[in-house]
Design a protein around this motif. Sequence first.
Motif, PDB file in Angstrom:
ATOM      1  N   SER B  32      51.465 -14.315  -9.305  1.00  0.00           N
ATOM      2  CA  SER B  32      50.168 -13.769  -8.522  1.00  0.00           C
ATOM      3  C   SER B  32      49.023 -14.354  -8.856  1.00  0.00           C
ATOM      4  CB  SER B  32      50.127 -12.226  -8.408  1.00  0.00           C
ATOM      5  OG  SER B  32      49.074 -11.877  -7.907  1.00  0.00           O
ATOM      6  N   ASN B  33      48.205 -15.198  -7.871  1.00  0.00           N
ATOM      7  CA  ASN B  33      46.865 -15.436  -8.104  1.00  0.00           C
ATOM      8  C   ASN B  33      46.327 -15.592  -6.769  1.00  0.00           C
ATOM      9  OD1 ASN B  33      47.182 -18.177  -6.949  1.00  0.00           O
ATOM     10  ND2 ASN B  33      48.496 -18.242  -8.759  1.00  0.00           N
ATOM     11  N   SER B  34      44.820 -15.530  -6.345  1.00  0.00           N
ATOM     12  CA  SER B  34      44.131 -15.396  -5.215  1.00  0.00           C
ATOM     13  C   SER B  34      44.894 -16.378  -4.018  1.00  0.00           C
ATOM     14  CB  SER B  34      42.896 -15.590  -5.398  1.00  0.00           C
ATOM     15  OG  SER B  34      42.552 -16.801  -5.951  1.00  0.00           O
ATOM     16  N   ILE B  35      45.239 -17.775  -4.802  1.00  0.00           N
ATOM     17  CA  ILE B  35      45.551 -18.725  -3.703  1.00  0.00           C
ATOM     18  C   ILE B  35      47.076 -18.292  -3.132  1.00  0.00           C
ATOM     19  CG2 ILE B  35      45.975 -21.182  -3.488  1.00  0.00           C
ATOM     20  CD1 ILE B  35      43.797 -21.693  -5.730  1.00  0.00           C
ATOM     21  N   ASP B  37      48.613 -15.717  -3.354  1.00  0.00           N
ATOM     22  CA  ASP B  37      48.749 -14.208  -2.557  1.00  0.00           C
ATOM     23  C   ASP B  37      48.639 -14.476  -1.059  1.00  0.00           C
ATOM     24  OD1 ASP B  37      49.634 -13.359  -5.127  1.00  0.00           O
ATOM     25  OD2 ASP B  37      47.640 -12.242  -5.564  1.00  0.00           O
ATOM     26  N   GLU B  38      47.847 -15.307  -0.729  1.00  0.00           N
ATOM     27  CA  GLU B  38      47.536 -15.803   0.897  1.00  0.00           C
ATOM     28  C   GLU B  38      48.920 -15.878   1.394  1.00  0.00           C
ATOM     29  OE1 GLU B  38      44.666 -15.450   2.424  1.00  0.00           O
ATOM     30  OE2 GLU B  38      43.388 -14.973   0.533  1.00  0.00           O
ATOM     31  N   GLN B  39      49.771 -16.522   0.694  1.00  0.00           N
ATOM     32  CA  GLN B  39      51.282 -16.814   1.474  1.00  0.00           C
ATOM     33  C   GLN B  39      50.989 -17.528   2.520  1.00  0.00           C
ATOM     34  OE1 GLN B  39      54.430 -14.129   0.914  1.00  0.00           O
ATOM     35  NE2 GLN B  39      53.171 -12.563  -0.048  1.00  0.00           N
ATOM     36  N   TYR B  92      46.911 -27.326 -10.519  1.00  0.00           N
ATOM     37  CA  TYR B  92      47.863 -26.370  -9.633  1.00  0.00           C
ATOM     38  C   TYR B  92      49.053 -26.978  -9.706  1.00  0.00           C
ATOM     39  CZ  TYR B  92      43.414 -25.129  -7.770  1.00  0.00           C
ATOM     40  OH  TYR B  92      42.027 -24.855  -7.658  1.00  0.00           O
ATOM     41  N   LEU B 125      47.600 -22.902 -12.209  1.00  0.00           N
ATOM     42  CA  LEU B 125      47.977 -21.898 -11.029  1.00  0.00           C
ATOM     43  C   LEU B 125      49.129 -22.385 -10.301  1.00  0.00           C
ATOM     44  CD1 LEU B 125      44.588 -20.523  -9.794  1.00  0.00           C
ATOM     45  CD2 LEU B 125      46.067 -19.484 -11.382  1.00  0.00           C
ATOM     46  N   VAL B 127      50.557 -22.306  -7.124  1.00  0.00           N
ATOM     47  CA  VAL B 127      49.947 -22.020  -5.624  1.00  0.00           C
ATOM     48  C   VAL B 127      50.798 -22.101  -4.320  1.00  0.00           C
ATOM     49  CG1 VAL B 127      47.500 -22.573  -6.616  1.00  0.00           C
ATOM     50  CG2 VAL B 127      48.926 -24.431  -5.672  1.00  0.00           C
TER      51      VAL B 127
END
Lengths: 359, 339
Positions: B32-35, B37-39, B92, B125, B127
């Motif tokens: 999980s990370n903000s990028i 998690d956008e999936q 990344y 990350l 991503v």
Amino acid sequence: MKYVDEYRKKELILSVAEKLRTVSKKEIVLMEVCGGHTMAIHRFGLNSLLPPNIHLISGPGCPVCVSSQHFIDKAMAYSKIPDVIITTYGDLIRVPGSTTSLEKERAAGNDIRIIYSVLESLEIAKDNPGKNIIFLGIGFETTAPATAAAIIRAKQEKISNFFVLSAHKVMPPVMKALVEEGVKIDGFIAPGHVTAITGTTIYNELASDYGLGVVVTGFEPADIMQAIIMLVIQIESGKQQVEIQYQRVVHKEGNKIAQKLLNEVFVAGDDRWRGLGIIAESGLKIREEFYSFDAENNFAVEIPESTEPKGCICGQILRGLKTPADCSLFIKRCTPTDPVGACMVSGEGTCATYFKYRS
Amino acid sequence: MMATTPNILLGHGSGGRLMHQLIGELFIKHFSNSILDEQTDAAILDIGLSEIAFTTDSFVIDPLFFPGGNIGKLAVCGTVNDLAVSGAQPLYISVSFIIEEGFAINDLEEIVKSLADEAKKAGVLIVTGDTKVVNKGKCDKLFINTAGIGRIKKENLNINKALKITEGDVIIINGTIGDHGMAVMNARESFNFRSGVESDCASLNHIIREVTDKYQVKFMRDPTRGGVATVLNELAEKINLGIEITESYLPVNNGVRAMCEVLGFDPLHIANEGKVLFVAGEKEGQKILEVLKNNEYGKQSAVIGRVVFDHPGKVVLKNETGGRRIVDSLTGDQLPRIC
């Protein structure tokens, strides 16, 4: 590392070399029979430490190198039989046969597996009851006892799909054959690990009837330098005999258990050596009682007349008559990546050793 | 997790409910990370205004778990190190799984955890990614493919071209050689050597950055498959100068040495996954050595050789007894000797 570092000490080796220069006078030719010795001599640059009147020549003691073209061709023919799995020690798969190699046959889809112990073949046999497993048995008195043990276990455990194609060989007949053929040798740096199994009596005739020095030798640089001194002293004084330098491993009587295994399963028979032809009583054939495990007795294959590669002088190199430097193919056409002859394949082959340690 | 089935089913790669469950409950859970998690179909990345380094790698190691790591840790380390030795700061990475039907989900989770842990350690990350499941027998348990992106500073752009190397430069390695290859081989072939050898698998971006931030490195490369010998041969050819290494300077763990002696292998040809070779000027080299020795991934660092005018394009090894030999690149697989 114990049993290694103390035999690689520079000061020790140089002091033995110094002593050698004082005791050595005659021109002397010594053959190191075993590929492991050839390897160590070049790896540690021992040749450069010897006085110019001592000459080392490499012998026929690399199991992969002496396996005949006919044997490789037969192994390849077996690999093409449906439902056969070939198991083999690693080096052998790259040895060129008359037309191709086991490595290329494997890429073409034949089931050829590298194993590290012959006993793995038994496991493969148990896991694949519908297949026939043929183990390519190569090597001298060092590896043959393990093959014998596997055959005995297969019999005990009633494993009926395990077979051996035996090209196992013994050392003394080929050593004698070289001398009788007229290769000039004053003494042998005799193979340490073979003798750990056989004991030293196998060399008695070489000393008594042929007047040759024989010193059973270890594989570290200090071992080899010490063995050379022992041989030089024998030859200079005219007292050629069988001695053991490698006393931390080898005993005069050898390993009785391994000898018993060998005798139980194998019997001496004539055998083909690459470049040397057929030598009487030099091979280990599977005894009749174990014929059901002998690949040759259970699978019929037709092998076309095997041809040695053109220009390759492996045969003369294995007899100590030539060195790789005399071969027109060496480095130019024959390299470890694309070997022409077997001596370039095995890590202990003379050509591979000369290639690796060229400078 | 995913108590409904302990094994991967073909449906886990179908794009349907099972796959979403796998992504949500296993991959996103650990990565999980903000990028991510956008999936979305593609990650949108902020890399600032600079050149980027971009790499990809595939991992097909057998066995999946080995002393010192597993395929997941290896996937992150391998990708991060490829970027780091190119002079880039890894940012990344993508991770794609090709999974054989029937693979144990517990094993998958352990591997995913290692990926997540190692990514965190390295500061990268994860991503984006992908999952495919193939019929039983169509792949060997699990394959992982990665890609990685890193930011690269202008002064590091030419580091892999080895343009500034001259005679007298030193060659440094950050520790013992051959550990990864021998650990994996020992696990795979069940030799049962009680050697205690563990893979050196590690992300080297921090230690490399520590060095390159302070000192001028003329070349660096991670000696993975093919080992130190292969990297040095490629370098010698590239710069058309000779490289001379000294056997007694090579850091080799005793377990690795013993296994190599028994099997007839050369540690110089064995794979590493946590090592980097640096080339630097002699004075600079000594300072680099100090920095390395103070880092947990560089305690056994050593200068192993130097660049010479002699034998251009070739690597020569000097041994203890004064012998010299040419060290070739690895040809094909190393095969164990017979006797």
